[in-house]
Every structure is written in structure tokens, then in C-alpha cells.
Design an enzyme around this catalytic site. Structure first.
Site, mmCIF file in Angstrom:
data_model
loop_
_atom_site.group_PDB
_atom_site.id
_atom_site.type_symbol
_atom_site.label_atom_id
_atom_site.label_comp_id
_atom_site.label_asym_id
_atom_site.label_seq_id
_atom_site.Cartn_x
_atom_site.Cartn_y
_atom_site.Cartn_z
ATOM 1 N N TYR A 1 49.655 29.987 43.267
ATOM 2 C CA TYR A 1 50.954 30.643 43.111
ATOM 3 C C TYR A 1 52.094 29.774 43.608
ATOM 4 O O TYR A 1 52.100 28.579 43.382
ATOM 5 C CB TYR A 1 50.937 32.032 43.784
ATOM 6 C CG TYR A 1 49.735 32.782 43.321
ATOM 7 C CD1 TYR A 1 49.664 33.235 42.010
ATOM 8 C CD2 TYR A 1 48.643 32.969 44.145
ATOM 9 C CE1 TYR A 1 48.537 33.872 41.546
ATOM 10 C CE2 TYR A 1 47.508 33.618 43.686
ATOM 11 C CZ TYR A 1 47.475 34.066 42.388
ATOM 12 O OH TYR A 1 46.361 34.686 41.933
ATOM 13 N N TYR B 1 40.980 44.420 34.263
ATOM 14 C CA TYR B 1 41.635 43.603 35.291
ATOM 15 C C TYR B 1 41.239 44.077 36.705
ATOM 16 O O TYR B 1 40.887 43.267 37.574
ATOM 17 C CB TYR B 1 43.155 43.631 35.098
ATOM 18 C CG TYR B 1 43.878 42.860 36.169
ATOM 19 C CD1 TYR B 1 43.862 41.463 36.174
ATOM 20 C CD2 TYR B 1 44.526 43.515 37.211
ATOM 21 C CE1 TYR B 1 44.480 40.750 37.184
ATOM 22 C CE2 TYR B 1 45.150 42.801 38.224
ATOM 23 C CZ TYR B 1 45.123 41.423 38.209
ATOM 24 O OH TYR B 1 45.723 40.717 39.209
ATOM 25 N N LYS C 1 40.233 35.116 37.877
ATOM 26 C CA LYS C 1 41.096 34.668 36.772
ATOM 27 C C LYS C 1 40.631 33.325 36.192
ATOM 28 O O LYS C 1 40.877 33.016 35.036
ATOM 29 C CB LYS C 1 42.554 34.580 37.247
ATOM 30 C CG LYS C 1 43.125 35.943 37.657
ATOM 31 C CD LYS C 1 44.491 35.831 38.327
ATOM 32 C CE LYS C 1 45.015 37.184 38.784
ATOM 33 N NZ LYS C 1 46.249 37.087 39.577
ATOM 34 N N VAL D 1 43.456 37.146 47.010
ATOM 35 C CA VAL D 1 43.913 37.827 48.228
ATOM 36 C C VAL D 1 42.757 38.394 49.070
ATOM 37 O O VAL D 1 42.994 38.916 50.157
ATOM 38 C CB VAL D 1 44.959 38.947 47.951
ATOM 39 C CG1 VAL D 1 46.260 38.376 47.446
ATOM 40 C CG2 VAL D 1 44.409 40.011 47.024
ATOM 41 N N SER E 1 41.708 37.272 42.755
ATOM 42 C CA SER E 1 42.275 36.422 41.698
ATOM 43 C C SER E 1 41.422 35.203 41.348
ATOM 44 O O SER E 1 41.714 34.525 40.364
ATOM 45 C CB SER E 1 43.670 35.941 42.096
ATOM 46 O OG SER E 1 44.570 36.996 41.969
HETATM 47 O O1 DON Z 1 46.511 42.180 41.237
HETATM 48 C C1 DON Z 1 46.297 42.362 42.414
HETATM 49 O O2 DON Z 1 47.097 42.884 43.136
HETATM 50 C C2 DON Z 1 44.979 41.902 43.037
HETATM 51 N N1 DON Z 1 43.949 42.752 42.684
HETATM 52 C C3 DON Z 1 44.665 40.485 42.770
HETATM 53 C C4 DON Z 1 45.687 39.606 43.348
HETATM 54 C C5 DON Z 1 45.267 38.303 43.874
HETATM 55 O O3 DON Z 1 44.191 38.026 44.354
HETATM 56 C C6 DON Z 1 46.389 37.399 43.885
HETATM 57 N N2 DON Z 1 46.102 36.283 44.660
HETATM 58 N N3 DON Z 1 46.206 35.610 45.459
#
Ligand code: DON
Length: 303
Positions: free
Chosen positions: A239, A186, A66, A257, A63
């Protein structure tokens, strides 16, 4: 200030804690990353760099991407971007569906998944989104940046919730392009690999009013957009932990993540920490501890 001894001390303090937290396992290719890693790197506005631990090791930025897609979209669309995406913290997990129903498919902010998918849709409409994000990152850190294609495929195979989110937003008429094309962007942006050193450099425009971190040209984004991106990082970048992060760290941050966190000290420096074990909110457990230590050692905070 000489930052190298500060980072070395933080690395020495964090290393005995390695393995704490839980590596993200909802994407099989992410689950294989060893938990026993910690890296920290920074770059000042004057170009001074310092790093410690596994700072040169590349990881999945997830993320954190983003931040850069938002920068591209703001640069291209200006305020029109906000017609379909809000600027409020969600107070919900990053992949939550519940608010979207009540809010007619308008994602709360560009950092929750629904918002980032809407941003990806804007980039797909306006160019070659996948090539554009790699070109931006490559220019920002002065080194070739690429996708981890195996990880992108793994994301696509297990991205049931993102597929649901994209279709749900599209059902409200707030995504223009084919959902599969938008999700391909994405999933690939999440699967970009970079190191702490590269991310600390690439985010450098955020501490210097939008100027390019290496050549200083005022061309990455405007001073006004930079302020707004930093504001969104502070309020929405981690978040449903954003309030707690503002309280205990007091810096605009964006997490992923994969265990990375980018933090900005406006007019001073950008910093990136990485450790794959996550806390319950999906933020790096040791990464957050390291940022707390950095702020209390240096006194650098926006408050
Ligand atoms: O959308 C998802 O599930 C992941 N590829 C990205 C999520 C993410 O890193 C959210 N963050 N903390």
C-alpha cells in the site's frame, strides 16, 4: 547458504520486541489475535526449508490472498484483466474511496481493496471462485487449506467500507456480478488461514518463473506473468508504504492486516513473516523489521 541459523538469530532478536504495534481491531474476530507472536519461514527454489518462532501457527492471511486471486485471474484472462484494473501505486490507504471517483471506478491496482474486489468479480464470472482459490492454495502447499468462517462472517458484518467500494465500482459498470456474491468471495478469501511455512511454500512459484513450488511443473503461471506479479508486489504490495519498503527492504512483498508478509527473492527463495502488531500503514511492524534484518544479513535483495 544455510538459512536456519539466520532465521534463528532473527527470531531471537525480534522476540524481546513482541507486542509492538497495534493488532487490527476493525474486524472483531481479528482483534482477538494475541499480539505476542512472531514467525518466519522460507523455502528455496531447490526445496530447502527453514523456519523459526511461531512459523507453524496459522493466521488470517487477509490481503495476502490478493496475490493468489490475481494469479488465478491473470492465468484465466491474460491482458484482458487490465481493461478494468490499473497497475499504478495508489499512494492512498488500502480501503480509500477518493481516487475511484476521479478515475471512473477503475481501481488503481489489484492489491487495494477496490482492485481486489474487481478481481473477485472476474473469478466469480469464471468458475466457483471460493472453491478455486482453496484448490489453488491446497495444491501449492500440499496441505488442505480452508476458510475461517467465523472471521468471514465478522468481515461481512463490519465491512461497510468494502460494501461501499463494491457498490461504487459497480455504479461505473466495472463489476458484472451481484455485489453480495462478489463480496462473499472477497470476505472469504481474506479469512483464509495459513501458517508462515504454508505461505512460504505456496508463494514458491513466484521465485521459479511460475513453476509449481513442489512438483516443479511449469503450470501455475507463465514466466511473463510471474515477472508482472513481482513488479506489482514491489510497487503496490504494501500500500502507501511501498516506496519505503522498496527503499529499506528491496524485495517484492505482499502484506495483510492479519500481520503476515510474503516476500520474494527471484530465482532464490520465498519468505513469509508474521507478527500481528501493525504499523500506521497496516503492515506488520515486527514483520518489516525481520525482513530488513534478513536482507542485511544475507545481502539478498533485487537491487
Ligand atoms: O478488506 C479488508 O478490510 C480486509 N479484510 C483486508 C485488508 C487487508 O489485509 C489490507 N492489508 N493490509
Amino acid at each position: 547458504m544455510n538459512f536456519q541459523p539466520v532465521l534463528d538469530e532473527i527470531d531471537a532478536e525480534i522476540r524481546p520486541l513482541l507486542g509492538a504495534g497495534k493488532v487490527a481491531d476493525y474486524i472483531p474476530a481479528l482483534a482477538r489475535v494475541p499480539a505476542q507472536r512472531f514467525g518466519i519461514a522460507l523455502r528455496t527454489c531447490d526445496g530447502e526449508e527453514a523456519s523459526a518462532g511461531d512459523a507453524a501457527m496459522s493466521f488470517s492471511i487477509q490481503s495476502i490472498s490478493k496475490l493468489f486471486t490475481l494469479t488465478l485471474a491473470m492465468r484465466r484472462m491474460g491482458d484482458a484483466l487490465w481493461e478494468r484494473i490499473g497497475r499504478e501505486p495508489s499512494g492512498n490507504p488500502f480501503n480509500s474511496l477518493v481516487q475511484l471517483e476521479n478515475e471512473q471506478g477503475k481501481p488503481r491496482n489489484p492489491f487495494i481493496n477496490a482492485g481486489a474486489i474487481a478481481v473477485a468479480d472476474r473469478l466469480v464470472s469464471q468458475g466457483n471462485a471460493k472453491a478455486d482459490i482453496l484448490a489453488l492454495l491446497t495444491s501449492l502447499c500440499g496441505e488442505a487449506i480452508g476458510f475461517d468462517d467465523e472471521l468471514a462472517t465478522s468481515e461481512a458484518h463490519t465491512g461497510f467500507r468494502n460494501i461501499a467500494l463494491a457498490n461504487f465500482v459497480k455504479s461505473f459498470g466495472k463489476i458484472d456480478n451481484d455485489v453480495d456474491t462478489v463480496l462473499d468471495m472477497y470476505f472469504h478469501q481474506c479469512a483464509i488461514r495459513m501458517s508462515c511455512v504454508q505461505l512460504a511454500r505456496a508463494a514458491g512459484f513466484l521465485c521459479r518463473d511460475g513453476a509449481h513450488p513442489i512438483d516443479g511443473q511449469p503450470d501455475i503461471t507463465t514466466e511473463r506473468h510471474t515477472r508482472r506479479i513481482n513488479a506489482l508486489m514491489l510497487t503496490c504490495g504494501t500500500y502507501d508504504a511501498a516506496g519505503d519498503v522498496a527503499f529499506s527492504i528491496g524485495l517484492p512483498c505482499k502484506s495483510g492486516v492479519g500481520g503476515g508478509i510474503v516476500a520474494v527473492v527471484p530465482d532464490r527463495l520465498t519468505l513469509c513473516v508474521w507478527s500481528p502488531g501493525l504499523d500506521a500503514t497496516g503492515n506488520s511492524l515486527l514483520g518489516m523489521k525481520a525482513l530488513e534484518r534478513f536482507v542485511s544479513r544475507t545481502g539478498l535483495s533485487i537491487f
